[in-house]
Design a protein around this motif. Structure first.
Motif, PDB file in Angstrom:
ATOM      1  N   LYS A 158      23.929 -56.050-122.010  1.00 28.41           N
ATOM      2  CA  LYS A 158      22.603 -55.483-122.203  1.00 28.41           C
ATOM      3  C   LYS A 158      22.163 -55.630-123.656  1.00 28.41           C
ATOM      4  O   LYS A 158      22.956 -55.461-124.581  1.00 28.41           O
ATOM      5  N   GLU A 159      20.898 -55.918-123.848  1.00 31.64           N
ATOM      6  CA  GLU A 159      20.373 -56.217-125.178  1.00 31.64           C
ATOM      7  C   GLU A 159      20.590 -55.075-126.166  1.00 31.64           C
ATOM      8  O   GLU A 159      20.851 -55.309-127.346  1.00 31.64           O
ATOM      9  N   ASP A 160      20.508 -53.840-125.710  1.00 29.62           N
ATOM     10  CA  ASP A 160      20.639 -52.725-126.642  1.00 29.62           C
ATOM     11  C   ASP A 160      22.074 -52.530-127.139  1.00 29.62           C
ATOM     12  O   ASP A 160      22.328 -51.699-128.018  1.00 29.62           O
ATOM     13  N   ARG A 161      23.018 -53.273-126.577  1.00 23.25           N
ATOM     14  CA  ARG A 161      24.400 -53.213-127.049  1.00 23.25           C
ATOM     15  C   ARG A 161      24.689 -54.256-128.126  1.00 23.25           C
ATOM     16  O   ARG A 161      25.761 -54.259-128.731  1.00 23.25           O
ATOM     17  N   ILE A 162      23.752 -55.149-128.365  1.00 24.09           N
ATOM     18  CA  ILE A 162      23.987 -56.288-129.265  1.00 24.09           C
ATOM     19  C   ILE A 162      23.353 -56.024-130.626  1.00 24.09           C
ATOM     20  O   ILE A 162      22.178 -55.672-130.716  1.00 24.09           O
ATOM     21  N   THR A 163      24.151 -56.199-131.675  1.00 18.24           N
ATOM     22  CA  THR A 163      23.661 -56.081-133.051  1.00 18.24           C
ATOM     23  C   THR A 163      23.528 -57.472-133.657  1.00 18.24           C
ATOM     24  O   THR A 163      24.429 -58.305-133.527  1.00 18.24           O
ATOM     25  N   HIS A 164      22.397 -57.715-134.322  1.00 17.25           N
ATOM     26  CA  HIS A 164      22.202 -58.974-135.029  1.00 17.25           C
ATOM     27  C   HIS A 164      22.257 -58.682-136.528  1.00 17.25           C
ATOM     28  O   HIS A 164      21.546 -57.824-137.034  1.00 17.25           O
ATOM     29  N   THR A 165      23.144 -59.379-137.248  1.00 15.10           N
ATOM     30  CA  THR A 165      23.365 -59.072-138.660  1.00 15.10           C
ATOM     31  C   THR A 165      22.151 -59.421-139.512  1.00 15.10           C
ATOM     32  O   THR A 165      21.327 -60.249-139.140  1.00 15.10           O
ATOM     33  N   ASP A 166      22.085 -58.773-140.678  1.00 13.87           N
ATOM     34  CA  ASP A 166      20.935 -58.962-141.560  1.00 13.87           C
ATOM     35  C   ASP A 166      20.764 -60.411-141.998  1.00 13.87           C
ATOM     36  O   ASP A 166      19.645 -60.874-142.198  1.00 13.87           O
ATOM     37  N   ASN A 167      21.876 -61.119-142.179  1.00 13.40           N
ATOM     38  CA  ASN A 167      21.767 -62.512-142.614  1.00 13.40           C
ATOM     39  C   ASN A 167      21.585 -63.474-141.439  1.00 13.40           C
ATOM     40  O   ASN A 167      21.600 -64.692-141.632  1.00 13.40           O
ATOM     41  N   LYS A 168      21.436 -62.919-140.244  1.00 11.95           N
ATOM     42  CA  LYS A 168      21.165 -63.671-139.013  1.00 11.95           C
ATOM     43  C   LYS A 168      22.356 -64.507-138.526  1.00 11.95           C
ATOM     44  O   LYS A 168      22.237 -65.246-137.554  1.00 11.95           O
ATOM     45  N   GLY A 169      23.492 -64.385-139.188  1.00 12.00           N
ATOM     46  CA  GLY A 169      24.608 -65.278-138.884  1.00 12.00           C
ATOM     47  C   GLY A 169      25.505 -64.846-137.746  1.00 12.00           C
ATOM     48  O   GLY A 169      26.297 -65.653-137.264  1.00 12.00           O
ATOM     49  N   TRP A 170      25.421 -63.574-137.313  1.00 13.19           N
ATOM     50  CA  TRP A 170      26.334 -63.103-136.282  1.00 13.19           C
ATOM     51  C   TRP A 170      25.633 -62.194-135.282  1.00 13.19           C
ATOM     52  O   TRP A 170      24.764 -61.410-135.638  1.00 13.19           O
ATOM     53  N   PHE A 171      26.074 -62.296-134.026  1.00 16.19           N
ATOM     54  CA  PHE A 171      25.808 -61.283-133.013  1.00 16.19           C
ATOM     55  C   PHE A 171      27.106 -60.495-132.833  1.00 16.19           C
ATOM     56  O   PHE A 171      28.192 -61.090-132.737  1.00 16.19           O
ATOM     57  N   ALA A 172      26.999 -59.167-132.788  1.00 15.42           N
ATOM     58  CA  ALA A 172      28.181 -58.318-132.692  1.00 15.42           C
ATOM     59  C   ALA A 172      28.003 -57.299-131.580  1.00 15.42           C
ATOM     60  O   ALA A 172      26.945 -56.675-131.455  1.00 15.42           O
ATOM     61  N   PHE A 173      29.045 -57.145-130.759  1.00 17.58           N
ATOM     62  CA  PHE A 173      29.019 -56.138-129.696  1.00 17.58           C
ATOM     63  C   PHE A 173      30.438 -55.926-129.184  1.00 17.58           C
ATOM     64  O   PHE A 173      31.322 -56.767-129.411  1.00 17.58           O
ATOM     65  N   ASP A 174      30.662 -54.819-128.527  1.00 17.79           N
ATOM     66  CA  ASP A 174      31.925 -54.572-127.838  1.00 17.79           C
ATOM     67  C   ASP A 174      31.731 -54.917-126.365  1.00 17.79           C
ATOM     68  O   ASP A 174      30.670 -54.651-125.780  1.00 17.79           O
ATOM     69  N   ALA A 175      32.761 -55.501-125.773  1.00 22.06           N
ATOM     70  CA  ALA A 175      32.686 -55.870-124.354  1.00 22.06           C
ATOM     71  C   ALA A 175      34.040 -55.658-123.715  1.00 22.06           C
ATOM     72  O   ALA A 175      35.078 -55.757-124.383  1.00 22.06           O
ATOM     73  N   THR A 176      34.049 -55.373-122.448  1.00 22.71           N
ATOM     74  CA  THR A 176      35.321 -55.320-121.736  1.00 22.71           C
ATOM     75  C   THR A 176      35.844 -56.736-121.574  1.00 22.71           C
ATOM     76  O   THR A 176      35.094 -57.719-121.660  1.00 22.71           O
ATOM     77  N   THR A 177      37.148 -56.827-121.335  1.00 23.45           N
ATOM     78  CA  THR A 177      37.749 -58.142-121.099  1.00 23.45           C
ATOM     79  C   THR A 177      37.045 -58.832-119.933  1.00 23.45           C
ATOM     80  O   THR A 177      36.775 -60.046-119.972  1.00 23.45           O
ATOM     81  N   GLU A 178      36.739 -58.078-118.899  1.00 19.51           N
ATOM     82  CA  GLU A 178      36.069 -58.647-117.734  1.00 19.51           C
ATOM     83  C   GLU A 178      34.722 -59.250-118.105  1.00 19.51           C
ATOM     84  O   GLU A 178      34.384 -60.362-117.675  1.00 19.51           O
ATOM     85  N   GLU A 179      33.946 -58.558-118.938  1.00 18.55           N
ATOM     86  CA  GLU A 179      32.633 -59.066-119.348  1.00 18.55           C
ATOM     87  C   GLU A 179      32.761 -60.328-120.195  1.00 18.55           C
ATOM     88  O   GLU A 179      32.030 -61.308-119.988  1.00 18.55           O
ATOM     89  N   LEU A 180      33.699 -60.310-121.141  1.00 15.20           N
ATOM     90  CA  LEU A 180      33.853 -61.465-122.021  1.00 15.20           C
ATOM     91  C   LEU A 180      34.364 -62.682-121.253  1.00 15.20           C
ATOM     92  O   LEU A 180      33.924 -63.812-121.492  1.00 15.20           O
ATOM     93  N   GLU A 181      35.286 -62.454-120.322  1.00 16.42           N
ATOM     94  CA  GLU A 181      35.798 -63.558-119.520  1.00 16.42           C
ATOM     95  C   GLU A 181      34.693 -64.158-118.651  1.00 16.42           C
ATOM     96  O   GLU A 181      34.599 -65.385-118.488  1.00 16.42           O
ATOM     97  N   LYS A 182      33.841 -63.308-118.117  1.00  9.72           N
ATOM     98  CA  LYS A 182      32.722 -63.799-117.305  1.00  9.72           C
ATOM     99  C   LYS A 182      31.740 -64.588-118.152  1.00  9.72           C
ATOM    100  O   LYS A 182      31.253 -65.649-117.735  1.00  9.72           O
ATOM    101  N   LEU A 183      31.463 -64.082-119.349  1.00  8.06           N
ATOM    102  CA  LEU A 183      30.489 -64.730-120.233  1.00  8.06           C
ATOM    103  C   LEU A 183      30.967 -66.101-120.679  1.00  8.06           C
ATOM    104  O   LEU A 183      30.184 -67.062-120.721  1.00  8.06           O
ATOM    105  N   THR A 184      32.269 -66.222-121.003  1.00 10.05           N
ATOM    106  CA  THR A 184      32.785 -67.457-121.619  1.00 10.05           C
ATOM    107  C   THR A 184      33.754 -68.221-120.728  1.00 10.05           C
ATOM    108  O   THR A 184      34.387 -69.170-121.186  1.00 10.05           O
ATOM    109  N   ASN A 185      33.866 -67.804-119.466  1.00 10.87           N
ATOM    110  CA  ASN A 185      34.763 -68.467-118.521  1.00 10.87           C
ATOM    111  C   ASN A 185      36.179 -68.606-119.086  1.00 10.87           C
ATOM    112  O   ASN A 185      36.775 -69.673-119.103  1.00 10.87           O
ATOM    113  N   ALA A 186      36.706 -67.498-119.575  1.00 15.78           N
ATOM    114  CA  ALA A 186      38.014 -67.493-120.231  1.00 15.78           C
ATOM    115  C   ALA A 186      38.973 -66.560-119.514  1.00 15.78           C
ATOM    116  O   ALA A 186      38.572 -65.756-118.662  1.00 15.78           O
TER     117      ALA A 186
END
Length: 656
Positions: free
Chosen positions: A117-145
């Motif tokens: 969800k968008e409200d869980r994602i932080t975009h850094t001031d220098n625009k270089g990173w997206f940061a968020f916490d995710a469960t292993t299940e979510e990250l594996e689904k997102l990146t097929n890992a």
């Protein structure tokens, strides 16, 4: 209730090493353990439970136009023949030039929101990173890992990592790396004593008395290198202790997990100098709870004592600045291969904070409520970097993914653009790496391939190797490469670290020097190209990799006081503050004449090697072979050679 990272490590599946991932048409593999050497000592075990929360960081690539021009920008301000030499950038200039494109930001965010969800994602001031916490299940689904526990028997650490992960094909060009990814996130570690990050030998030969009859004695320099010996070797004198110096030109020294004792410094001054007042020490710039000096001389750190007992006599009355990093709890828990220098760079550049420091759990999260922990906030951009920084710490290239190292290397380039000269110790294990009971320090299927060091592989820093005064020789004789067999005199074998990177190609400023070395003194070993040692039958080193060290200085039989006692010690940890201190003196001279710092000095050195003393004797063995040999010109043992201060001073002061 969802499980926390430290609470849930239960196995969710049996490991199937041979199983391959079915990659959807829209995804392509972005990073794979098959193409890197990270975790060569890690044993893959249980699947990570699907509910474990992982700190996810998506690193965006800088503007492609900036990436293409970055090297040229650095050369513009660093090459002595450039019309822009010395016209260094501001930090704001750097941030603006390297931020990712709007297209990259928009595209990657749209992909992330398909799972997060968008409200869980932080975009850094220098625009270089997206940061968020995710469960292993979510990250594996997102990146097929698929994430597994990876255990390191030699250190006791456990990483949660994947063998590979994927990203949409249309976004691959915009994504630098994903963490934890292949690099992994640490969930357990043992004491720092098992982690051989420091370049110093940390082994001392204790003597009953100092062999030098006076602070100016030069007859015993082959057994005890004192400040007077160093002055004689490199052609300079101590500064007038009453001379006026620029308060903004302090020599920076990085330390972590090791702290100096003021009593040791005082003993050193008393016995080896006649011009440094008792109580003289560095200016402390504490990073995330780092403290100094120690309260008890019994806790004196050999690395820190060595650094300041070498640097202060060279630069005084110029000051030294100590960047002491991290709180007691974090330092005691940190393990090998988990990331170095990130909190330090956080403190120098606030835009780096979301890169790794404090937000990746590879580095600490503050406030730290553990006993001995730092209870303040993560320090971001609180210190202006000194003009020159000496770093006697490091690791091995094989401990990190290429993407991780390239991202950090780019930060050193950015510091160079801002006029900062960064010196790293080249390592003390010859062509190999540190050894332990399960590892001979070499890599490859048969543990015979030479192991390059990191961040020494980065083209945008200056590596310092080690020399010694040969037994029975004097300061007027040529130095030789530092090389001491096991037990003579140190407990472990020691030789000047050097070799060729498996990640970085030969930088343009070094091409002629490396080509000449291979043409005239080609090593007697099989080699491979493009870092591909896994598919090489017999090759031991990368023929087209960035070579190191760049320069050298004496780093053996160094006189030092530690824990209240006189010792001799050695390591490229000694060589590095010596070379860095001499450059800091040159910067001081330039500032007095209205000029600026010298910044990244490698182009000036490689195109003007006459200002160095060429070292042509010695070698750096490891991996069961003799290693490389010091020869005429550049070599991967002592680089271009040791300082000739009068020539260096004359050259750099002749530049605008």
């Amino acid at each position: 209730m969802r499980s926390s990272l430290l609470q849930v490590l239960a196995a969710a599946a049996t490991i199937d090493v041979a199983a391959s991932l079915a990659i959807p048409d829209t995804l392509v593999v972005h990073e794979s353990r098959n193409t890197v050497t990270t975790g060569s000592k890690l044993a893959k075990r249980a699947r990570v439970d699907k509910n474990v929360k992982l700190p996810v960081r998506i690193g965006l690539k800088a503007n492609p136009e900036s990436e293409a021009k970055a090297e040229q920008w650095l050369m513009d301000v660093s090459h002595p023949e450039s019309a822009k030499y010395g016209q260094h950038w501001t930090q704001d200039d750097v941030i603006k030039a390297f931020q990712p494109t709007d297209e990259a930001v928009k595209g990657v965010k749209e992909w992330l929101t398909t799972v997060i969800k968008e409200d869980r994602i932080t975009h850094t001031d220098n625009k270089g990173w997206f940061a968020f916490d995710a469960t292993t299940e979510e990250l594996e689904k997102l990146t097929n890992a698929k994430y597994y526990e990876h255990h390191d028997a030699s250190t006791g650490r456990v990483l949660l990592a994947t063998d590979e992960y994927s990203v949409p094909a249309s976004l691959k060009q915009h994504i630098d790396l994903i963490s934890p990814g292949v690099k992994g996130v640490q969930v357990k570690a043992t004491d720092l004593a098992t982690h051989q990050r420091r370049r110093g030998r940390r082994q001392y030969i204790e003597a009953s008395s100092n062999p030098a009859s006076s602070p100016t004695n030069l007859t015993t320099c082959d057994v005890s290198v004192t400040p007077a010996c160093i002055q004689a070797l490199y052609g300079f004198k101590a500064l007038d202790p009453n001379c006026k110096v620029n308060k903004y030109n302090s020599l920076g020294v990085f330390e972590s997990g090791d702290t100096y004792a003021q009593e040791d410094l005082n003993l050193f001054y008393k016995n080896f100098t006649q011009y440094i007042p008792q109580g003289t020490g560095p200016i402390l710039k504490s990073v995330d709870g780092g403290h100094a000096p120690v309260t008890s001389i019994a806790d004196a750190g050999g690395e820190s004592d060595l650094d300041f007992e070498l640097a202060i006599p060279i630069v005084y009355p110029q000051t030294t600045t100590l960047y002491q990093t991290d709180d007691d709890y974090y330092v005691s828990q940190n393990g090998a291969g988990t990331g170095d220098f990130n909190t330090f760079m956080d403190a120098l550049d606030g835009s780096y904070c979301y890169y790794e420091g404090g937000n990746d759990k590879i580095d600490p999260v503050y406030p730290d409520n553990n006993p001995g922990g730092y209870t303040g906030k993560l320090m971001c951009g609180v210190y202006k970097p000194t003009n020159v920084i000496s770093i006697s710490y490091g690791d091995q290239e094989s401990n990190f993914t290429p993407f991780y190292q390239q991202r950090q290397c780019r930060e050193f380039l950015k510091l160079g653009l801002q006029g900062v000269s960064i010196f790293f110790a080249s390592g003390d294990d010859g062509v190999g790496g540190p050894t332990d009971v399960n590892d001979n320090g070499c890599i490859g299927k048969d543990k015979k391939v030479f192991s390059p060091a990191s961040p020494n592989n980065c083209p945008w820093i200056t590596n310092v190797g080690a020399t010694k005064i040969a037994p029975g020789k004097s300061v007027h004789d040529p130095e030789v490469a530092a090389n001491d067999p096991k037990g003579h005199p140190y407990l472990d074998a020691y030789s000047s670290g050097g070799g060729f990177s498996n990640i970085y190609g030969i930088p343009w400023y070094q091409k002629d020097a490396v080509a000449s070395y291979f043409e005239n003194y080609s090593p007697p070993y099989d080699y491979y190209y493009n870092g591909d040692y896994n598919n090489s039958a017999t090759g031991l080193y990368n023929r087209n990799g960035r070579g190191y060290p760049d320069v050298a200085a004496v780093g053996d039989a160094i006189a030092v006081y530690k824990g209240g006692n006189y010792h001799t010690s050695g390591g490229t940890s000694a060589s590095t503050p010596i070379f860095a201190s001499l450059i800091n003196r040159i910067v001081e001279e330039r500032l007095k004449s209205g000029k600026g710092p010298v910044g990244f000095i490698n182009p000036a050195l490689y195109f003007n090697p006459h200002m160095l003393n060429d070292i042509t004797s010695g070698n750096n063995p490891a991996c069961g072979v003799d290693g490389f040999y010091a020869v005429k010109g550049w070599d991967p043992v002592t680089g271009l050679g040791t300082p000739n201060y009068p020539k260096m001073s004359q050259f750099f002061n002749s530049l605008p």
